[in-house]
Design an enzyme around this catalytic site. Structure first.
Site, short mmCIF file in Angstrom:
data_model
loop_
_atom_site.label_atom_id
_atom_site.label_comp_id
_atom_site.label_asym_id
_atom_site.label_seq_id
_atom_site.Cartn_x
_atom_site.Cartn_y
_atom_site.Cartn_z
N SER A 124 8.11 -24.51 -10.94
CA SER A 124 8.93 -25.81 -10.66
C SER A 124 9.67 -26.14 -12.21
O SER A 124 9.17 -26.23 -13.18
CB SER A 124 8.07 -27.13 -10.33
N TYR A 149 0.26 -32.94 -10.72
CA TYR A 149 1.13 -31.57 -10.19
C TYR A 149 1.94 -30.82 -11.04
O TYR A 149 1.75 -29.67 -11.26
CB TYR A 149 2.05 -32.13 -9.14
N LYS A 153 1.39 -26.63 -12.60
CA LYS A 153 2.13 -25.79 -12.83
C LYS A 153 2.20 -25.08 -13.92
O LYS A 153 2.27 -23.77 -14.43
CB LYS A 153 3.50 -26.15 -12.24
P1 NAD Z 1 4.56 -26.46 1.57
O1 NAD Z 1 3.57 -27.44 1.32
O2 NAD Z 1 5.56 -26.36 2.74
O3 NAD Z 1 3.99 -24.84 1.54
C1 NAD Z 1 2.78 -24.59 0.78
C2 NAD Z 1 1.82 -23.84 1.63
O4 NAD Z 1 0.62 -23.63 1.21
C3 NAD Z 1 1.51 -24.70 2.97
O5 NAD Z 1 1.82 -24.03 4.26
C4 NAD Z 1 -0.03 -25.11 2.89
O6 NAD Z 1 -0.56 -25.06 4.06
C5 NAD Z 1 -0.50 -23.79 1.93
N1 NAD Z 1 -1.89 -24.11 1.21
C6 NAD Z 1 -1.94 -25.18 0.05
N2 NAD Z 1 -3.13 -24.93 -0.21
C7 NAD Z 1 -3.77 -23.83 0.21
C8 NAD Z 1 -4.87 -22.96 -0.03
N3 NAD Z 1 -5.46 -23.52 -1.21
N4 NAD Z 1 -4.92 -21.85 0.33
C9 NAD Z 1 -3.89 -21.42 1.45
N5 NAD Z 1 -2.94 -22.02 1.77
C10 NAD Z 1 -2.61 -23.06 0.96
O7 NAD Z 1 5.51 -26.40 0.22
P2 NAD Z 1 6.83 -25.62 -0.20
O8 NAD Z 1 7.65 -26.89 -0.44
O9 NAD Z 1 6.88 -24.52 0.46
O10 NAD Z 1 6.48 -25.19 -1.55
C11 NAD Z 1 5.79 -24.04 -1.89
C12 NAD Z 1 5.53 -23.84 -3.48
O11 NAD Z 1 6.63 -24.15 -4.18
C13 NAD Z 1 4.45 -24.71 -3.80
O12 NAD Z 1 3.42 -23.99 -4.83
C14 NAD Z 1 5.12 -25.91 -4.56
O13 NAD Z 1 4.32 -26.58 -5.52
C15 NAD Z 1 6.34 -24.95 -5.25
N6 NAD Z 1 7.56 -25.94 -5.47
C16 NAD Z 1 8.03 -26.65 -4.51
C17 NAD Z 1 9.21 -27.44 -4.73
C18 NAD Z 1 9.83 -28.19 -3.52
O14 NAD Z 1 10.42 -28.99 -3.80
N7 NAD Z 1 9.41 -27.99 -2.22
C19 NAD Z 1 9.68 -27.50 -5.90
C20 NAD Z 1 9.33 -26.77 -6.84
C21 NAD Z 1 8.01 -25.99 -6.69
C1 UD1 Z 2 10.52 -34.79 -7.33
C2 UD1 Z 2 9.24 -34.79 -8.10
C3 UD1 Z 2 9.28 -33.46 -8.72
C4 UD1 Z 2 9.11 -32.15 -7.76
C5 UD1 Z 2 10.41 -32.28 -6.72
C6 UD1 Z 2 10.44 -31.30 -5.86
C7 UD1 Z 2 8.76 -37.01 -8.67
C8 UD1 Z 2 8.61 -38.08 -9.66
N1 UD1 Z 2 9.04 -35.72 -9.12
O1 UD1 Z 2 11.50 -34.50 -8.04
O2 UD1 Z 2 8.01 -33.29 -9.34
O3 UD1 Z 2 9.31 -30.95 -8.34
O4 UD1 Z 2 10.21 -33.75 -6.24
O5 UD1 Z 2 11.66 -31.23 -5.02
O6 UD1 Z 2 8.23 -37.27 -7.46
N2 UD1 Z 2 15.38 -40.75 -4.59
C9 UD1 Z 2 15.88 -41.83 -4.14
N3 UD1 Z 2 15.36 -42.48 -2.70
C10 UD1 Z 2 14.29 -41.64 -2.28
C11 UD1 Z 2 13.81 -40.49 -2.73
C12 UD1 Z 2 14.57 -39.96 -3.77
O7 UD1 Z 2 16.83 -42.48 -4.47
O8 UD1 Z 2 13.60 -42.02 -1.16
C13 UD1 Z 2 16.17 -40.14 -5.65
C14 UD1 Z 2 15.31 -39.88 -6.87
O9 UD1 Z 2 15.19 -41.27 -7.66
C15 UD1 Z 2 15.98 -38.71 -7.68
C16 UD1 Z 2 16.67 -37.89 -6.24
O10 UD1 Z 2 16.84 -39.00 -5.40
O11 UD1 Z 2 17.05 -39.39 -8.55
C17 UD1 Z 2 15.88 -36.87 -6.15
O12 UD1 Z 2 14.55 -37.17 -5.84
P1 UD1 Z 2 13.39 -36.25 -5.07
O13 UD1 Z 2 13.96 -35.32 -3.88
O14 UD1 Z 2 11.94 -37.05 -5.08
O15 UD1 Z 2 13.29 -35.05 -6.01
P2 UD1 Z 2 13.08 -35.22 -7.88
O16 UD1 Z 2 12.66 -36.68 -8.31
O17 UD1 Z 2 13.86 -34.17 -8.69
#
Ligand code: NAD
Ligand code: UD1
Length: 338
Positions: A124, A149, A153
């Site tokens: 991330s 979190y 990572k």
């Molecule tokens: P998500 O929660 O939709 O998907 C994660 C999946 O992993 C889920 O289906 C959950 O059931 C499964 N899971 C969790 N713990 C597990 C375990 N111990 N064993 C087996 N399965 C398990 O999340 P996502 O948004 O699809 O994210 C996927 C990956 O990307 C995650 O590692 C997350 O940290 C990373 N990531 C997500 C974002 C985001 O904003 N969505 C941003 C940066 C990184």
């Molecule tokens: C958040 C997480 C980050 C994670 C990412 C995944 C925090 C502090 N950070 O980041 O660790 O990797 O999500 O996508 O939670 N906002 C509003 N109102 C809302 C929600 C968000 O104004 O209800 C604003 C936030 O202040 C920010 C922007 O929208 O400026 C995006 O927010 P968000 O979607 O939560 O993502 P990140 O803050 O980038």
């Protein structure tokens, strides 16, 4: 040859499984369904006309991993499984380190035992913490994460680097995602957060379908174009295609490499709100609230390295992100339970 996708029933995982199947890969998914439902994979099967082998199990369960590695000829592991709610990680750090760090260690040990050496890890942009300046390049300092979190990572990236140094036959890519949004263009699969969403676009789209009353904007006094936070939002299908590009590059990777997956463009909260209103035709009520603790003013990617070395760049702009978010939310107001 088969690809093992951990966390493949989740948001990014399900879209990536779809892209893998469309490319003709065989896919096994391991997911404990702690934050997803198997319906996402049924819909992927419906969209692709192909089947997915599904294991309902946990990456922390060595016996389960052993069974998969024994049963299938796995060439590559794409590792999405993990917990991702920032606030929850602050109140329950052990659960986060257990799942994200200890779980990954178990997976790596089982890969080592099975002689499976190719891995793509979901990292991330949060690993850059508060140290880097925008746009973030991969050589910017990591660290200074503000929550367990983000630290989980960072810790896994460190483990992966150490492993690749000790055992050079490993080829490992960490993909540092910026802000994933959107859904497959069919509207059949998408993001289905548990409870009240933390992230901006799921919140906006739940206001649009009447599940939430109004958007709270966390601060309008940042030093940005209009005072609201600026982020690099990336369409989830671009992200999925980024995984395919990384998989093609893995044979050329000796050791460990990290790549940003973003668009290189930052949008403010107000810009996102207006773009969603344009795509949906719905006015979103909002109020400006104080800043959210731990938020950065602005964060976007330098995408040069992924372009040069993976031959990948994001191609879907903000209008497509909004169209597809709305298409999914409108068709599935209650997510997969609709
Ligand atoms: P998500 O929660 O939709 O998907 C994660 C999946 O992993 C889920 O289906 C959950 O059931 C499964 N899971 C969790 N713990 C597990 C375990 N111990 N064993 C087996 N399965 C398990 O999340 P996502 O948004 O699809 O994210 C996927 C990956 O990307 C995650 O590692 C997350 O940290 C990373 N990531 C997500 C974002 C985001 O904003 N969505 C941003 C940066 C990184
Ligand atoms: C958040 C997480 C980050 C994670 C990412 C995944 C925090 C502090 N950070 O980041 O660790 O990797 O999500 O996508 O939670 N906002 C509003 N109102 C809302 C929600 C968000 O104004 O209800 C604003 C936030 O202040 C920010 C922007 O929208 O400026 C995006 O927010 P968000 O979607 O939560 O993502 P990140 O803050 O980038």
């Amino acid at each position: 040859m088969t690809v093992l996708v951990t966390g493949g029933a989740g948001y990014i995982g399900s879209h990536t499984v779809l892209a893998l199947l469309e490319q003709g890969e065989q896919v096994v998914v391991l997911d404990n369904l702690s934050n997803s439902v198997v319906e996402s994979l049924r819909r992927v099967e419906q969209l692709t006309g192909r089947s997915v082998t599904f294991y309902h199990g946990d990456i922390r369960n060595a016996a389960c991993l052993d069974e998969i590695f024994t049963q299938y000829h796995i060439s590559t592991v794409i590792h999405f499984a993990g917990l991702k709610a920032v606030g929850e990680s602050v109140s329950n750090p052990l659960e986060y380190y257990q799942n994200n760090v200890a779980g990954t260690l178990t997976l790596l040990q089982q890969m080592q035992q099975a002689k499976v050496y190719r891995l793509i890890f979901s990292s991330s942009a949060t690993v850059y913490g508060t140290n880097a300046t925008v746009p973030y390049t991969e050589s910017a300092p990591v660290g200074a994460t503000t929550n367990p979190y983000g630290t989980s990572k960072l810790m896994v990236e460190q483990v992966l680097q150490d492993l690749a140094r000790a055992e050079p036959h490993f080829s490992i890519i960490a993909l540092r995602y910026f802000n994933p949004v959107g859904a497959h263009e069919s509207g059949l699969i998408g993001e289905d957060p548990n409870g009240i969403p933390n992230n901006l676009l799921p919140y906006i789209s739940q206001v649009a379908v009447g599940k939430l009353a109004r958007l709270g904007i966390f601060g309008d006094d940042y030093p940005t174009k209009d005072g609201t936070g600026v982020r690099d939002y990336i369409h989830v299908m671009d992200l999925a295609e980024g995984h395919l590009a990384a998989m093609r590059s893995l044979p050329r990777v000796n050791g460990f490499k990290a790549y940003n997956l973003g668009t290189g463009v930052g949008y403010s909260v107000f810009e996102m709100l207006r773009a969603f209103e344009k795509a949906s035709g719905i006015t979103i009520p909002y109020q400006v609230l104080p800043r959210r603790a731990g938020d950065l003013a602005a964060c976007w990617a330098d995408t040069t390295l992924a372009k040069q070395e993976l031959g990948w760049k994001a191609v879907r702009g903000i209008d497509v992100m909004m169209r597809d978010t709305w298409n999914w939310q409108r068709q599935n107001p209650q997510g997969y339970q609709s």
